[in-house]
Design an enzyme around this catalytic site. Structure first.
Site, PDB file in Angstrom:
ATOM      1  N   GLY A 116     -22.904 -43.997   7.122  1.00  0.00           N
ATOM      2  CA  GLY A 116     -24.296 -43.137   7.280  1.00  0.00           C
ATOM      3  C   GLY A 116     -25.230 -43.238   5.888  1.00  0.00           C
ATOM      4  CB  CYS A 117     -24.659 -45.088   2.527  1.00  0.00           C
ATOM      5  SG  CYS A 117     -24.552 -47.025   3.188  1.00  0.00           S
ATOM      6  N   GLY A 118     -27.342 -45.676   5.141  1.00  0.00           N
ATOM      7  CA  GLY A 118     -28.227 -46.438   5.427  1.00  0.00           C
ATOM      8  C   GLY A 118     -28.444 -48.233   5.007  1.00  0.00           C
TER       9      GLY A 118
END
Length: 270
Positions: A116-118
């Site tokens: 989810g950190c990109g």
């Protein structure tokens, strides 16, 4: 669209038997520990991401992730959402508009290991999006108001029940322009907490330009990028920013304030 009850007083944690050592003595005791579980996000029947998260507010998490990662451009492109606890983890299923789904398939994201950190899960540095479009926010420049920051810093602890119980959770709070905390979400992952908040804003029909985000964590690249992508004009954090977070915020026109306390803060962009 089904939504879970927003009652999180004793959720997101578990009690474990421990041995407590203090001043040369030991005794059996109980300790509350934050839960962390794999969460699979499934778009139109295809698993896209598996992340580790606190199993609370997962439908908000999924909606926020879809928006902050650019999978959908707006809330209206999400038609349905359901969640279940399966196979020792959780699964959130979203039905999204076909053009958005086709674009998602073309992005060649990894089907596992996303955080989810990109950044995690992309296949090459060339796929890393470090050039955000300027946000479509307020007409004029946004800066952090000292009184609003002080109020947010004072009010946030009352909304950190999971952190107070376990010592192991980040918080993302939505604050009005006056700094009053309107809603807060917690998670073991700071980016997850922010995605939950972004999802809540979208599902409640809130205008991101009408307030700001206050977070208990450092200001990292992914937080600045998520705020930029979803039109949040100001990100305030308790801890320090990274250089890339400052750069992303400047390019996108997101005001960034860090080291936020009741007594002051450092403004990195305005």
């Amino acid at each position: 669209m089904s939504m879970q009850d927003h009652d999180r007083t004793e959720q997101g944690m578990t009690s474990l038997a421990v041995t407590r050592h203090l001043d040369g003595s030991s005794r059996p005791d109980w300790d509350r520990v934050a839960e962390e579980t794999p969460v699979a996000l499934v778009f139109n029947g295809i698993s896209h991401a598996v992340m580790m998260a606190t199993p609370l507010d997962l439908e908000w998490l999924a909606v926020g992730f879809a928006l902050s990662e650019g999978i959908v451009a707006r809330r209206a492109e999400i038609f349905d959402i359901e969640s279940d606890f399966v196979c020792g983890g959780a699964e959130v299923r979203l039905e999204i508009a076909q053009p958005a789904f086709l674009a998602l398939k073309d992005r060649r994201r990894s089907l596992a290991g996303r955080t989810g950190c990109g950044v995690c899960g992309i296949e090459s540095l060339a796929m890393l999006d470090l050039s955000p479009e300027p946000i479509a926010g307020p007409a004029g420049p946004v800066s952090a108001d000292p009184a609003a920051i002080a109020r947010a810093a004072a009010e946030l602890p009352a909304h950190q029940r999971l952190m107070q119980a376990t010592g192991c959770a980040h918080a993302a709070a939505w604050c009005g322009r006056d700094g009053g905390v309107r809603m807060a979400f917690e998670d073991v992952g700071r980016h997850n907490a922010l995605d939950k908040l972004i999802g809540w804003l979208a599902l409640e029909g809130m205008d991101p330009a009408d307030g700001f985000v206050f977070m208990s964590s450092r200001a990292s690249y992914e937080l600045a990028r998520k705020c930029a992508r979803t039109g949040i004009p100001l990100l305030a954090t308790i801890s320090a920013p990274t250089s890339l977070a400052v750069d992303i915020a400047r390019r996108a026109g997101v005001a960034l304030a860090s080291f936020c306390r009741r007594t002051g803060f450092v403004e990195y962009t305005a």
